[in-house]
Design a protein around this motif. Structure first.
Motif, PDB file in Angstrom:
ATOM      1  N   ALA A  66     105.881  -2.011 -51.915  1.00  0.00           N
ATOM      2  CA  ALA A  66     106.960  -1.131 -52.363  1.00  0.00           C
ATOM      3  C   ALA A  66     107.580  -0.444 -51.161  1.00  0.00           C
ATOM      4  O   ALA A  66     106.929  -0.231 -50.132  1.00  0.00           O
ATOM      5  N   GLY A  67     108.856  -0.115 -51.288  1.00  0.00           N
ATOM      6  CA  GLY A  67     109.561   0.587 -50.223  1.00  0.00           C
ATOM      7  C   GLY A  67     110.711   1.380 -50.785  1.00  0.00           C
ATOM      8  O   GLY A  67     111.144   1.182 -51.932  1.00  0.00           O
ATOM      9  N   ILE A  68     111.220   2.302 -49.988  1.00  0.00           N
ATOM     10  CA  ILE A  68     112.328   3.170 -50.404  1.00  0.00           C
ATOM     11  C   ILE A  68     113.432   3.070 -49.365  1.00  0.00           C
ATOM     12  O   ILE A  68     113.163   3.001 -48.159  1.00  0.00           O
ATOM     13  N   ALA A  69     114.682   3.065 -49.834  1.00  0.00           N
ATOM     14  CA  ALA A  69     115.847   3.065 -48.944  1.00  0.00           C
ATOM     15  C   ALA A  69     116.886   4.034 -49.482  1.00  0.00           C
ATOM     16  O   ALA A  69     116.948   4.294 -50.691  1.00  0.00           O
ATOM     17  N   SER A  70     117.680   4.587 -48.577  1.00  0.00           N
ATOM     18  CA  SER A  70     118.739   5.510 -49.003  1.00  0.00           C
ATOM     19  C   SER A  70     119.805   4.802 -49.818  1.00  0.00           C
ATOM     20  O   SER A  70     120.536   5.434 -50.587  1.00  0.00           O
ATOM     21  N   MET A  71     119.910   3.476 -49.675  1.00  0.00           N
ATOM     22  CA  MET A  71     120.868   2.688 -50.451  1.00  0.00           C
ATOM     23  C   MET A  71     120.378   1.257 -50.523  1.00  0.00           C
ATOM     24  O   MET A  71     119.943   0.704 -49.509  1.00  0.00           O
ATOM     25  N   ASN A  93     132.504   3.263 -32.732  1.00  0.00           N
ATOM     26  CA  ASN A  93     131.659   2.107 -33.022  1.00  0.00           C
ATOM     27  C   ASN A  93     130.959   2.374 -34.359  1.00  0.00           C
ATOM     28  O   ASN A  93     129.918   3.024 -34.402  1.00  0.00           O
ATOM     29  N   GLU A  94     131.547   1.863 -35.443  1.00  0.00           N
ATOM     30  CA  GLU A  94     131.077   2.218 -36.789  1.00  0.00           C
ATOM     31  C   GLU A  94     130.046   1.213 -37.277  1.00  0.00           C
ATOM     32  O   GLU A  94     130.264  -0.003 -37.236  1.00  0.00           O
ATOM     33  N   VAL A  95     128.906   1.735 -37.762  1.00  0.00           N
ATOM     34  CA  VAL A  95     127.812   0.882 -38.243  1.00  0.00           C
ATOM     35  C   VAL A  95     127.255   1.479 -39.534  1.00  0.00           C
ATOM     36  O   VAL A  95     127.356   2.681 -39.783  1.00  0.00           O
ATOM     37  N   ASN A  96     126.662   0.616 -40.360  1.00  0.00           N
ATOM     38  CA  ASN A  96     125.944   1.103 -41.547  1.00  0.00           C
ATOM     39  C   ASN A  96     124.685   1.861 -41.124  1.00  0.00           C
ATOM     40  O   ASN A  96     124.044   1.505 -40.128  1.00  0.00           O
ATOM     41  N   HIS A  97     124.359   2.879 -41.902  1.00  0.00           N
ATOM     42  CA  HIS A  97     123.149   3.672 -41.631  1.00  0.00           C
ATOM     43  C   HIS A  97     122.301   3.667 -42.894  1.00  0.00           C
ATOM     44  O   HIS A  97     122.754   4.077 -43.957  1.00  0.00           O
ATOM     45  N   ARG A  98     121.028   3.221 -42.768  1.00  0.00           N
ATOM     46  CA  ARG A  98     120.117   3.203 -43.900  1.00  0.00           C
ATOM     47  C   ARG A  98     118.806   3.869 -43.496  1.00  0.00           C
ATOM     48  O   ARG A  98     118.190   3.504 -42.480  1.00  0.00           O
ATOM     49  N   PRO A 120     120.491  -2.931 -50.914  1.00  0.00           N
ATOM     50  CA  PRO A 120     121.417  -3.928 -50.355  1.00  0.00           C
ATOM     51  C   PRO A 120     122.473  -4.359 -51.365  1.00  0.00           C
ATOM     52  O   PRO A 120     122.416  -4.041 -52.546  1.00  0.00           O
ATOM     53  N   VAL A 121     123.463  -5.097 -50.851  1.00  0.00           N
ATOM     54  CA  VAL A 121     124.541  -5.700 -51.650  1.00  0.00           C
ATOM     55  C   VAL A 121     125.274  -4.625 -52.471  1.00  0.00           C
ATOM     56  O   VAL A 121     125.534  -4.825 -53.661  1.00  0.00           O
ATOM     57  N   VAL A 122     125.579  -3.493 -51.863  1.00  0.00           N
ATOM     58  CA  VAL A 122     126.344  -2.439 -52.533  1.00  0.00           C
ATOM     59  C   VAL A 122     127.677  -2.245 -51.835  1.00  0.00           C
ATOM     60  O   VAL A 122     128.740  -2.469 -52.404  1.00  0.00           O
ATOM     61  N   CYS A 123     127.643  -1.795 -50.584  1.00  0.00           N
ATOM     62  CA  CYS A 123     128.895  -1.579 -49.862  1.00  0.00           C
ATOM     63  C   CYS A 123     128.598  -1.351 -48.390  1.00  0.00           C
ATOM     64  O   CYS A 123     127.492  -0.947 -48.023  1.00  0.00           O
ATOM     65  N   ASN A 124     129.567  -1.630 -47.561  1.00  0.00           N
ATOM     66  CA  ASN A 124     129.512  -1.231 -46.163  1.00  0.00           C
ATOM     67  C   ASN A 124     129.988   0.211 -46.100  1.00  0.00           C
ATOM     68  O   ASN A 124     131.165   0.504 -45.908  1.00  0.00           O
ATOM     69  N   CYS A 125     129.076   1.126 -46.293  1.00  0.00           N
ATOM     70  CA  CYS A 125     129.409   2.547 -46.372  1.00  0.00           C
ATOM     71  C   CYS A 125     128.200   3.351 -45.896  1.00  0.00           C
ATOM     72  O   CYS A 125     127.215   2.772 -45.455  1.00  0.00           O
ATOM     73  N   ASN A 126     128.298   4.675 -46.002  1.00  0.00           N
ATOM     74  CA  ASN A 126     127.273   5.537 -45.402  1.00  0.00           C
ATOM     75  C   ASN A 126     127.101   5.152 -43.934  1.00  0.00           C
ATOM     76  O   ASN A 126     126.034   4.721 -43.489  1.00  0.00           O
ATOM     77  N   THR A 127     128.170   5.288 -43.195  1.00  0.00           N
ATOM     78  CA  THR A 127     128.218   4.791 -41.822  1.00  0.00           C
ATOM     79  C   THR A 127     128.060   5.909 -40.796  1.00  0.00           C
ATOM     80  O   THR A 127     128.238   7.089 -41.094  1.00  0.00           O
ATOM     81  N   ASP A 128     127.750   5.498 -39.575  1.00  0.00           N
ATOM     82  CA  ASP A 128     127.678   6.391 -38.414  1.00  0.00           C
ATOM     83  C   ASP A 128     128.542   5.822 -37.298  1.00  0.00           C
ATOM     84  O   ASP A 128     128.783   4.601 -37.240  1.00  0.00           O
ATOM     85  N   TRP A 129     128.977   6.715 -36.410  1.00  0.00           N
ATOM     86  CA  TRP A 129     129.586   6.282 -35.163  1.00  0.00           C
ATOM     87  C   TRP A 129     128.521   6.345 -34.090  1.00  0.00           C
ATOM     88  O   TRP A 129     127.841   7.371 -33.919  1.00  0.00           O
TER      89      TRP A 129
END
Length: 881
Positions: free
Chosen positions: A571-576, A600-605, A578-587
């Motif tokens: 089992a594991g936990i993630a803030s979001m 430089n925008e990247v997904n953050h999980r 997969p297969v949802v959106c390219n969002c919740n990003t960081d520079w």
């Protein structure tokens, strides 16, 4: 008035014939007496005056007949024609039923799809002066339409000259406290003028007051109509009562109208002022709020865009760190509401129109055969004195009656199909399509149906009339109508079937492309193993949401308890998920690399140590997270292969440091591992660079639990929910899905599935109708050539030769229709290119498959007529005519 009087008299004659004749005699007698009195007054003797009056009026019987013919002839003949047409239709129940069924199917489908197009594309949004509503957001290199930051919103609102109102909204979730426990509910946070900008007034209570979206204002909330009914029993005294959301007491100040809809937020239940900003929302670089506004009078969308672009440029100069390359996006709000539905609806309407063309061609072909088979009847009636206009009127009456019956049935089919299609739209997709509530028979669809009915009536009346040759009436007496029909069918009927088959090919190619696209979408590589994965969305209890230490403990407890359940492998936990959106990003910025202020925008999980292993995402370099990667250990990060390719090239990233734009010490993280590209965004989106951060080093109060099962993952879901409630009753638990279900329920997959099934349905109907038309052509051709076939067999022709003769005719028609259809499909496929994924608009395997399917269906439709022809007894065939 004179016309009305004549109409009344004609109707009176039709329904009260004896009474009309009596009144006519009385009126004639009255006029004769008047003339007689005038003659007597002039000095003429009474006997002579009576004779002269009768002489002037003429023969009473002839006058009565002429008056009767003048007043009543047309209505009476229409009545006769109508009765005769009804008798003909009753005598040919097969023809009548088939014509009505075909027309009802084509017309009903076309009107039903128009009902959706009318509700979505033609009618304005359900807001006052909706044409002035615009979507107002930012624009970036990777995001043509990106959310606003709150500080940028304040500056745009203050500095713009094109918007009379400008507001924000942001979807959120609340934990609703109920007598039975805690329940997650969808909500929206909005600025105070949100509903006034839309032009909406509450059904009960009041709107948000100016200033209620400022920090420190009281906690108030408005209810959706459905929530008021479902959760509060439609209580009239609901205003002023208190509801607990995420541990805070909110005062209910209003209830929204029943017909209120706001598509971008679907089925939100609670609406609250945006008066509490998160730490992220207070930063100018945090883009998480969506904006919309109302244009000032006389201002266009283009002028508003230019105005806001100039403000964006000014803010970019003033805040280069956060606003570099941040532009403006302004579009009519209707485009945002419709989203990707517009091309689907246009495609479906085109498909329905093609289906209507096939239906009309089929009915026209039936009428052509029927009119040709009645040439002898027409010739006899003409020889007996019937004028051409009289015969045309008879055919017009028959065509109008058939069109009326078919159109009436078509309207019933349309109503049924609109109801059916509204119900089969997936719930997740329907929540973003508020126009579905207004789909149905109304003035717009009624007028469209009337227009289609008039076209059908024109087709049904003109088709047989144009084939009628009154100059050859005498020839019709000596010419066999059956032979004439056969020759006509070879000239025209076959051409109509070619049109049907070409249209069917266009629909089949479209259906094939969409079906192949949908298959490839569902089988696109996702970078992990989705089988045996169960997922549940969670929201931390309200009392610990802002406490990192307690959130960290909760995460560990959830993973420990769930991992110990029977049948759970990991089992594991993630803030979001997969297969949802390219969002919740960081520079990000990479230490030691050249940097010129670019974003430089990247997904953050944020993930637990066992999350990537539970997904079975491949580890390419380094290590995965361990339990020791917590808030007391050095900051670490795992990156995906896409980030390596874009920012490191062939260089080994292990051990390098990644931070924010300023490389602030608290943001610096060491790269400890590289994993394969897990598809975090939509199925049809590009794979973005992604950071995976230990959740113990960056807490979230909303997250997703992912569990790998050794058995059926769907059967595990109820056990997971029960176990989670035992861990903490205040935990919000929702969206229990298997990973395969999550993939299939993504907006992209739903859109492709819905459009694919509808077009496939149209194509199937078109293929059936095309085969019916082809069968009719071949069968009638065989029946009209019975004598010829008998002679051929009598002089020694083999059954195989008869098979070849009949099937070759079918093959010629099918080949011609397929060729024309493939050429036309090359153009029509461009209409659906936005719905295609991994498939070219001109896909050779699809074209070949359609050709094979059409050929097989055509041979199957033609085999029975060919078998019947080859089985004829030559002697019986020669006696046939």
């Amino acid at each position: 008035m004179a016309n009305l009087s004549r109409l009344v008299r004609r109707l009176a004659l039709l329904f009260h014939r004896e009474r009309f004749r009596g009144e006519l005699d009385e009126e004639m007698a009255f006029h004769r007496e008047q003339v007689e009195r005038e003659l007597i007054a002039e000095g003429m003797a009474a006997d002579k005056a009576r004779y002269e009056a009768m002489r002037r009026f003429g023969n009473p019987a002839g006058l009565r007949e002429r008056t009767h013919e003048t007043v009543a002839f047309r209505l009476e003949t229409v009545h006769q024609d109508l009765r005769f047409a009804l008798r003909l239709l009753r005598r040919s129940p097969g023809f009548t039923a088939l014509a009505i069924l075909i027309l009802a199917l084509g017309m009903g489908t076309c009107v039903a799809i128009f009902g959706f197009v009318d509700a979505a594309l033609l009618r304005p949004l359900p807001y006052p002066d909706a044409g002035r509503l615009v979507d107002v957001n930012e624009n970036a290199a990777l995001w043509p339409r990106s959310p606003l930051s709150y500080p940028d919103y304040l500056d745009w609102k203050r500095m713009n000259h094109s918007l009379s109102a400008f507001d924000l909204y942001n979807g959120t979730g609340y934990l609703l406290t109920t007598p039975s426990g805690t329940e997650p509910v969808p909500g929206v946070r909005v600025t105070d003028g949100f509903f006034r900008t839309l032009g909406e007034r509450p059904l009960l209570g009041r709107d948000f007051l100016p200033g209620e979206d400022r920090a420190g204002s009281g906690r108030v909330v408005m209810l959706s109509y459905g929530t008021w009914v479902k959760r509060f029993g439609s209580r009239s005294d609901i205003v002023g009562r208190v509801v607990t959301l995420s541990g805070d007491a909110y005062t209910i100040v209003g209830v929204l109208p029943r017909d209120f809809q706001f598509a971008p937020q679907g089925q939100a239940e609670f609406w609250a002022p945006l008066n509490t900003l998160t730490h992220c929302e207070q930063r100018r670089s945090c883009h998480s709020l969506w904006g919309f506004g109302r244009l000032r009078e006389g201002v266009t969308v283009q002028a508003a865009l230019a105005d806001l672009e100039s403000i964006a440029k000014q803010l970019e100069r003033q805040y280069p760190e956060s606003n570099r390359d941040q532009g403006a996006s302004v579009a009519p709000f209707s485009e945002i509401v419709l989203g990707n539905v517009r091309p689907v609806l246009v495609t479906l309407l085109c498909g329905a129109a093609l289906l209507l063309v096939i239906a009309c061609v089929n009915v026209a072909s039936l009428l052509l055969v029927r009119s040709e088979s009645r040439r002898r009847e027409v010739a006899v009636r003409g020889a007996l004195g019937a004028r051409p206009a009289r015969l045309v009127r008879q055919f017009l009456t028959e065509g109008l009656l058939l069109a009326a019956l078919g159109s009436g049935a078509g309207c019933l089919v349309a109503v049924w199909m609109m109801s059916l299609l509204t119900k089969v739209v997936p719930e997740d997709m329907a929540s973003g399509m508020p126009f579905l509530a207004s789909v149905g028979m109304n003035s717009h669809t009624g007028l469209f149906a009337a227009g289609v009915a008039l076209l059908a009536a024109a087709l049904m009346t003109v088709t047989p009339v144009l084939r009628l040759s009154f100059r050859q009436i005498r020839a019709g007496l000596s010419e066999d109508g059956r032979t004439a029909a056969g020759r006509m069918w070879n000239r025209m009927g076959a051409n109509l079937v070619v049109v049907e088959l070409a249209v069917a090919v266009v629909l089949l190619v479209g259906a094939g492309l969409l079906a192949q696209s949908f298959y490839r979408l569902l089988h696109v590589p996702v970078g992990f193993d989705p089988s045996h994965l169960a997922t549940v969305d969670l929201e931390a209890p309200a009392n610990i949401q802002m406490q990192d230490a307690k959130l960290s403990t909760l995460d560990r407890e959830i993973v420990r308890h769930i991992s110990a359940l029977p049948g759970v492998q990991s089992a594991g936990i993630a803030s979001m998920p997969p297969v949802v959106c390219n969002c919740n990003t960081d520079w990000i910025r990479i230490a030691g690399k050249p940097f010129h202020g670019e974003h430089n925008e990247v997904n953050h999980r944020n993930v637990t140590s066992g999350y990537l292993a539970t997904l079975r995402a491949p580890l390419l370099r380094g290590r995965i997270f361990i339990e020791a990667d917590d808030g007391h250990s050095p900051n670490v990060v795992i990156i995906n292969q896409a980030l390596v390719r874009k920012y490191f090239g062939n260089e080994n990233p292990i051990g390098q440091k990644i931070g924010d734009d300023d490389l602030s010490p608290n943001s610096m993280r060491e790269v400890v591992g590289v994993v394969g590209d897990v598809r975090e965004g939509a199925l049809d989106a590009d794979i973005w660079p992604t950071l995976y951060v230990p959740i113990q080093q960056s807490q979230d109060s909303d997250f997703t639990l992912v569990v790998r099962s050794s058995g059926d993952e769907a059967a595990l879901l109820p056990t997971l929910v029960s176990a989670l409630h035992r861990i903490d009753p205040g935990l919000g638990v929702y969206n229990e899905y298997t990973m395969s279900q999550r993939i299939e329920l993504t907006p992209t997959a739903l859109l492709h599935r819905f459009s694919t099934w509808l077009v496939v349905g149209f194509a199937a109907i078109a293929l059936v109708l095309g085969m019916v038309g082809l069968y009719g052509v071949i069968a009638y051709s065989v029946s009209s050539r019975t004598r010829e076939i008998g002679i051929r067999m009598a002089v020694g022709a083999q059954r195989s030769a008869i098979y070849r003769m009949v099937l070759s005719q079918a093959a010629r028609l099918t080949g011609l229709g397929a060729g024309i259809g493939i050429v036309c499909s090359a153009a029509s496929s461009l209409l659906i290119r936005d719905l295609l994924f991994g498939v070219k608009a001109l896909d050779a395997p699809t074209l070949a498959g359609v050709a094979i399917l059409l050929g097989a269906a055509a041979m199957a439709a033609s085999f029975y007529p060919a078998h019947r022809a080859a089985s004829l007894n030559p002697m019986n065939a020669l006696r046939e005519e």
